[in-house]
Design an enzyme around this catalytic site. Structure first.
Site, PDB file in Angstrom:
ATOM      1  N   LEU A  33       0.827  -1.225   0.000  1.00 53.20           N
ATOM      2  CA  LEU A  33       0.000   0.000   0.000  1.00 53.20           C
ATOM      3  C   LEU A  33       0.856   1.268   0.000  1.00 53.20           C
ATOM      4  CD1 LEU A  33      -2.823  -1.151   2.485  1.00 53.20           C
ATOM      5  CD2 LEU A  33      -2.639  -1.533   0.014  1.00 53.20           C
ATOM      6  N   TYR A 189      14.384   6.351 -11.643  1.00 48.42           N
ATOM      7  CA  TYR A 189      13.327   5.345 -11.796  1.00 48.42           C
ATOM      8  C   TYR A 189      13.587   4.473 -13.025  1.00 48.42           C
ATOM      9  CZ  TYR A 189       9.373   3.528 -14.283  1.00 48.42           C
ATOM     10  OH  TYR A 189       8.586   2.705 -15.040  1.00 48.42           O
ATOM     11  N   HIS A 190      13.824   5.117 -14.180  1.00 42.61           N
ATOM     12  CA  HIS A 190      14.052   4.345 -15.404  1.00 42.61           C
ATOM     13  C   HIS A 190      15.294   3.459 -15.257  1.00 42.61           C
ATOM     14  CE1 HIS A 190      11.370   7.481 -17.244  1.00 42.61           C
ATOM     15  NE2 HIS A 190      10.937   6.443 -17.891  1.00 42.61           N
ATOM     16  N   ASN A 248      -2.762  12.477 -19.222  1.00 40.37           N
ATOM     17  CA  ASN A 248      -3.782  12.598 -18.176  1.00 40.37           C
ATOM     18  C   ASN A 248      -3.706  13.965 -17.496  1.00 40.37           C
ATOM     19  OD1 ASN A 248      -4.827  10.113 -18.740  1.00 40.37           O
ATOM     20  ND2 ASN A 248      -4.286   9.154 -16.796  1.00 40.37           N
ATOM     21  N   VAL A 262       3.367  22.300 -20.909  1.00 39.22           N
ATOM     22  CA  VAL A 262       4.353  21.652 -21.782  1.00 39.22           C
ATOM     23  C   VAL A 262       5.753  21.979 -21.269  1.00 39.22           C
ATOM     24  CG1 VAL A 262       5.327  21.673 -24.113  1.00 39.22           C
ATOM     25  CG2 VAL A 262       2.847  21.700 -23.791  1.00 39.22           C
TER      26      VAL A 262
HETATM   27  N1  USQ Z   1       5.796  16.388 -19.667  1.00 42.39           N
HETATM   28  C1  USQ Z   1       5.346  17.649 -20.005  1.00 42.39           C
HETATM   29  N2  USQ Z   1       4.435  18.254 -19.197  1.00 42.39           N
HETATM   30  C2  USQ Z   1       3.935  17.639 -18.079  1.00 42.39           C
HETATM   31  C3  USQ Z   1       4.379  16.342 -17.750  1.00 42.39           C
HETATM   32  C4  USQ Z   1       5.322  15.743 -18.568  1.00 42.39           C
HETATM   33  O1  USQ Z   1       5.752  18.247 -21.006  1.00 42.39           O
HETATM   34  O2  USQ Z   1       3.101  18.244 -17.393  1.00 42.39           O
HETATM   35  C5  USQ Z   1       6.791  15.730 -20.532  1.00 42.39           C
HETATM   36  C6  USQ Z   1       8.036  15.234 -19.800  1.00 42.39           C
HETATM   37  O3  USQ Z   1       9.017  16.239 -19.670  1.00 42.39           O
HETATM   38  C7  USQ Z   1       8.445  14.054 -20.660  1.00 42.39           C
HETATM   39  C8  USQ Z   1       7.130  13.511 -21.212  1.00 42.39           C
HETATM   40  O4  USQ Z   1       6.190  14.554 -21.047  1.00 42.39           O
HETATM   41  O5  USQ Z   1       9.212  14.486 -21.734  1.00 42.39           O
HETATM   42  C9  USQ Z   1       6.630  12.273 -20.511  1.00 42.39           C
HETATM   43  O6  USQ Z   1       6.503  12.505 -19.122  1.00 42.39           O
HETATM   44  P1  USQ Z   1       5.514  11.610 -18.232  1.00 42.39           P
HETATM   45  O7  USQ Z   1       5.523  12.160 -16.842  1.00 42.39           O
HETATM   46  O8  USQ Z   1       4.201  11.462 -18.904  1.00 42.39           O
HETATM   47  O9  USQ Z   1       6.183  10.141 -18.318  1.00 42.39           O
HETATM   48  P2  USQ Z   1       7.515   9.529 -17.660  1.00 42.39           P
HETATM   49  O10 USQ Z   1       8.076  10.387 -16.619  1.00 42.39           O
HETATM   50  O11 USQ Z   1       8.413   9.157 -18.790  1.00 42.39           O
HETATM   51  O12 USQ Z   1       7.011   8.195 -16.956  1.00 42.39           O
HETATM   52  C10 USQ Z   1       5.801   7.533 -17.298  1.00 42.39           C
HETATM   53  C11 USQ Z   1       5.427   6.618 -16.136  1.00 42.39           C
HETATM   54  C12 USQ Z   1       6.461   5.507 -16.008  1.00 42.39           C
HETATM   55  C13 USQ Z   1       6.623   4.779 -17.338  1.00 42.39           C
HETATM   56  C14 USQ Z   1       6.984   5.755 -18.443  1.00 42.39           C
HETATM   57  C15 USQ Z   1       6.992   5.116 -19.796  1.00 42.39           C
HETATM   58  O13 USQ Z   1       5.313   7.340 -14.925  1.00 42.39           O
HETATM   59  O14 USQ Z   1       6.073   4.599 -14.991  1.00 42.39           O
HETATM   60  O15 USQ Z   1       7.619   3.791 -17.233  1.00 42.39           O
HETATM   61  O16 USQ Z   1       5.969   6.795 -18.483  1.00 42.39           O
HETATM   62  S1  USQ Z   1       8.131   5.893 -20.915  1.00 42.39           S
HETATM   63  O17 USQ Z   1       7.886   7.347 -20.897  1.00 42.39           O
HETATM   64  O18 USQ Z   1       7.885   5.357 -22.241  1.00 42.39           O
HETATM   65  O19 USQ Z   1       9.472   5.650 -20.440  1.00 42.39           O
END
Ligand code: USQ
Length: 411
Positions: A33, A189-190, A248, A262
């Protein structure tokens, strides 16, 4: 099948649990949890009103007639208990989501880095170690991330886990090899998911464990068919600057008439998948286990690729909300291209939910419905990737409360 879902109370874990239970599997949720505790630490709550895990299980029994077992256990810290539980419950498959999954949370401070590494790596290693020690021949399906590859390209699509290379030999000849795709983590995390990959490779080779690693993109959406069956089964929805993921977040910001946040130019290209497709992919992976002695099976669990600024423009067009280009709290390439192979899941029957089909429903059914529960001060992303970046976040966002600063880094 008897299936344990480690992390079955989380954003992907809960709908996965319901999906598998609905298919007739005998499912146990194992969870410490921690996600609920982290909400308390951050002073935020899910946009959707979530019940306790016990209430969720009771409701599911009422709605479906099916019982879910629940074990309140920390798999990262309670190794002996985990081993004893495996001997007792004897799962035939384990879906492993018991990891801290937010990149910004993992970068908040040195404490958060330490927590994320020790939690995630120990959880994975304890599971693999305990399966071997207890003689449990269960197929492990791990929810990994597309972020293990990094997001750069040399002009070739990212393959599903493995890369064919040619190695130049000392005698001038060449030898072909298939290797794990090199990792290029963009956050602590990654990085833990990169370390997981090495643990999987070792335990598959040394002990013949059957492991599937799902390299998942950014999950969007909230509901699945099963979570819609009762309001008390609702999935969590994170909109805050640490746990909210980009699409989201844009949806809830649009519902609030808050400028869409952004980061930088929004030139970041990322892979996406809807939550309904995520749970379906796990179902498909469970039905296609590798054989004993086979290397780790790796799937890219993504359905679409989009650029952040294009998503913002799309949401802005749908809602009329303006787009704000903010200083980027992350150390990441301002612009990148991304092309990803994803033939395996489609070949095995996945029918993707596209943004085109699901976006409006999400906006109306979730974001607008629960917008009154939002604390606007939790929207800004304040987790800076480096000390140098931190000062730029002071003027980062409008509609903001006071910004606390500690040791030169924003928190
Ligand atoms: N971003 C914005 N504005 C925001 C939030 C994020 O421009 O308000 C940008 C970030 O800088 C980044 C991108 O959107 O370039 C993605 O950010 P994110 O927070 O949606 O995703 P990320 O941090 O990469 O992590 C999420 C999940 C994680 C998963 C990953 C998949 O939290 O658990 O492993 O997505 S991936 O992105 O393909 O590595």
């Amino acid at each position: 099948m008897r299936i344990a879902v480690l992390g079955g109370d989380g954003f992907v874990g809960w709908p996965t649990t319901l999906h598998l239970s609905n298919l007739g599997h005998d499912v146990a949720v194992v969870d410490n949890l921690s996600r609920r505790w982290i909400d308390a630490e951050l002073g935020v709550q899910s946009l959707t009103p979530m019940d306790s895990i016990q209430e969720r299980l009771r409701t599911w029994k009422e709605v479906s007639g099916r019982t879910l077992a629940f074990e309140h256990m920390d798999v990262a810290c309670e190794y002996e208990r985990l081993k004893a539980w495996l001997c007792d419950w004897r799962p035939e498959a384990v879906v492993h989501l018991a990891e801290q999954r937010a990149a910004p949370y993992s970068m908040k401070s040195d404490r958060h880095k330490t927590y994320t590494v020790s939690n995630n790596v120990n959880a994975t290693h304890n599971l693999l170690n305990a399966l071997v020690a207890s003689g449990t021949d269960a197929h492990v399906v791990h929810i990994g991330t597309m972020g293990v590859y990094g997001y750069s390209t040399v002009g070739a699509s990212i393959p599903e886990g493995y890369l064919n290379v040619e190695i130049a030999l000392d005698d001038g000849g060449k030898v072909a090899r298939e290797i794990l795709h090199p990792t290029d983590a963009g956050s602590i995390y990654h990085m833990t998911k990169c370390l997981d990959q090495l643990l999987f490779a070792f335990y598959a080779k040394n002990d013949g464990l059957r492991i599937t690693d799902l390299h998942q993109g950014i999950v969007w959406g909230t509901h699945t068919t099963q979570t819609r069956r009762h309001e008390q089964l609702v999935n969590r929805f994170d909109y805050d600057g640490d746990y909210g993921t980009v699409l989201n977040r844009f949806l809830i910001q649009a519902a609030l008439d808050h400028p869409l946040t952004v980061h930088g130019t929004g030139g970041q290209m990322r892979a996406f998948i809807h939550i309904q497709d995520s749970v379906r992919c796990t179902e498909i992976a469970l039905a296609n286990a590798p054989a004993t002695g086979e290397r780790t099976k790796i799937f890219n669990q993504v359905t679409e690729v989009h650029r952040v600024r294009d998503l913002a423009a799309l949401v802005s067009r749908l809602t009329g909300v303006e787009v704000a280009f903010l200083p980027n709290p992350r150390k990441e390439a301002p612009e990148n291209e991304l092309s990803v192979r994803r033939d395996q899941f489609v070949g095995l029957g996945l029918e993707p939910t596209t943004l085109k089909d699901g976006l409006l429903t999400e906006l109306v059914d979730v974001a607008r419905k629960f917008v009154h529960r939002v604390d606007r001060t939790r929207i800004p992303s304040r987790s800076a990737w480096t000390r140098e970046i931190a000062p730029s976040l002071v003027t980062n966002v409008e509609h903001d409360g006071p910004l606390r600063r500690r040791n030169g880094s924003a928190s």
